[in-house]
Design an enzyme around this catalytic site. Structure first.
Site, mmCIF file in Angstrom:
data_model
loop_
_atom_site.group_PDB
_atom_site.id
_atom_site.type_symbol
_atom_site.label_atom_id
_atom_site.label_comp_id
_atom_site.label_asym_id
_atom_site.label_seq_id
_atom_site.Cartn_x
_atom_site.Cartn_y
_atom_site.Cartn_z
ATOM 1 N N ASP A 95 -11.301 -8.707 -4.847
ATOM 2 C CA ASP A 95 -10.125 -8.416 -5.543
ATOM 3 C C ASP A 95 -8.892 -9.100 -4.712
ATOM 4 O OD1 ASP A 95 -11.906 -6.459 -6.204
ATOM 5 O OD2 ASP A 95 -10.224 -5.331 -7.303
ATOM 6 N N LYS A 159 -6.661 -7.639 -12.971
ATOM 7 C CA LYS A 159 -6.240 -6.147 -12.527
ATOM 8 C C LYS A 159 -4.760 -5.893 -12.649
ATOM 9 C CE LYS A 159 -6.933 -3.573 -8.354
ATOM 10 N NZ LYS A 159 -7.506 -3.560 -7.261
ATOM 11 N N LYS A 188 -9.176 -4.749 -15.280
ATOM 12 C CA LYS A 188 -9.438 -3.445 -14.574
ATOM 13 C C LYS A 188 -8.320 -2.998 -14.246
ATOM 14 C CE LYS A 188 -10.150 -2.287 -9.866
ATOM 15 N NZ LYS A 188 -10.642 -2.561 -8.239
#
Length: 240
Positions: A95, A159, A188
């Site tokens: 990430d 995300k 996400k």
């Protein structure tokens, strides 16, 4: 509309401890909890990659390293090194945080180059890449612009937030992100998701992964709800 068992819900969760003062014992406990609840991943700072990968060896739970976290304010080359170093130390999900300064300058070519290079490293290693927008600092148009870049570059996930900014995920942002990238890139939701109602709302909005430090609380609440209703699954109108 999709039907989720308790384990299906658990497998949407990135079990998170990104605190600067997290100890080795905290990391071991995080991994132990992830194994007990069968979460999808542990989300940890990059330096913890080797320790957590060792703790999770032989399981189907991933070690997710956060790159340039939480500010994203490092060069592309630094992010590339950090990404590869995490992978070399056992991380099998990444990430990373985008460079918000360049986004604010409308330097979309920079954002696309950065995303392309980090996604390339991840995909060469056969692992997922998630791009953290940090939406609390962005306008709706900026969110859309980065999502359009992601639609071209094809990371595995985009995300919402780090959880370290002024606010976290919103249903509105998840819907916008999902509507922009379409079916080829997943979303996400992360940041401030602390109860089962918020968890279910994010799934209904289109999130296919949830980052939270409240995963145990959420799963236990869903377990209690299922027991009270006498069911073994919950139907969620998630658009699929």
């Amino acid at each position: 509309m999709s039907v989720y068992t308790l384990d299906d819900f658990a497998r949407l969760i990135d079990h998170t401890d990104l605190h600067a003062d997290a100890t080795r014992e905290d990391m071991v406990q995080l991994c132990k909890e992830a194994k007990e609840y069968h979460f999808k991943m542990v989300a940890i700072n990059q330096v913890q990659s080797k320790l957590c990968a060792e703790q999770l060896a032989g399981t189907d739970i991933d070690t997710g390293a956060a790159i340039a976290f939480p500010l994203g304010q490092t060069t592309i080359e630094a992010k590339e090194f950090e990404t590869q170093n995490a992978i070399d130390n056992g991380a099998n999900e990444i990430d990373y945080v985008i460079n918000i300064t360049e986004l604010k300058a409308k330097n979309y070519a920079y954002i696309e180059d950065e995303m392309t290079r980090i996604v390339k490293i991840c995909h060469a290693a056969g692992i997922p890449c998630k791009v953290i927008f940090e939406n609390p600092y962005l306008t709706k148009d900026e969110i859309k612009q980065v999502a359009l870049i992601a639609k071209r570059v094809q990371p595995d996930f985009i995300k919402t937030a780090t959880g370290f900014g002024p606010s976290g995920a919103t249903v509105e942002d998840v819907r916008l992100m999902k509507a922009t990238v379409g079916p080829d890139v997943k979303v996400k939701a992360a940041g401030g998701i602390r109860n089962s109602d918020d968890f279910l709302a994010m799934i209904a909005a289109g999130a296919q992964r949830i980052g939270t430090s409240s995963g145990i609380k959420i799963i236990n609440a869903l377990k209690e709800r299922m027991a009270t209703d006498g069911v073994t699954s919950i139907e969620v109108d998630d658009g699929r």
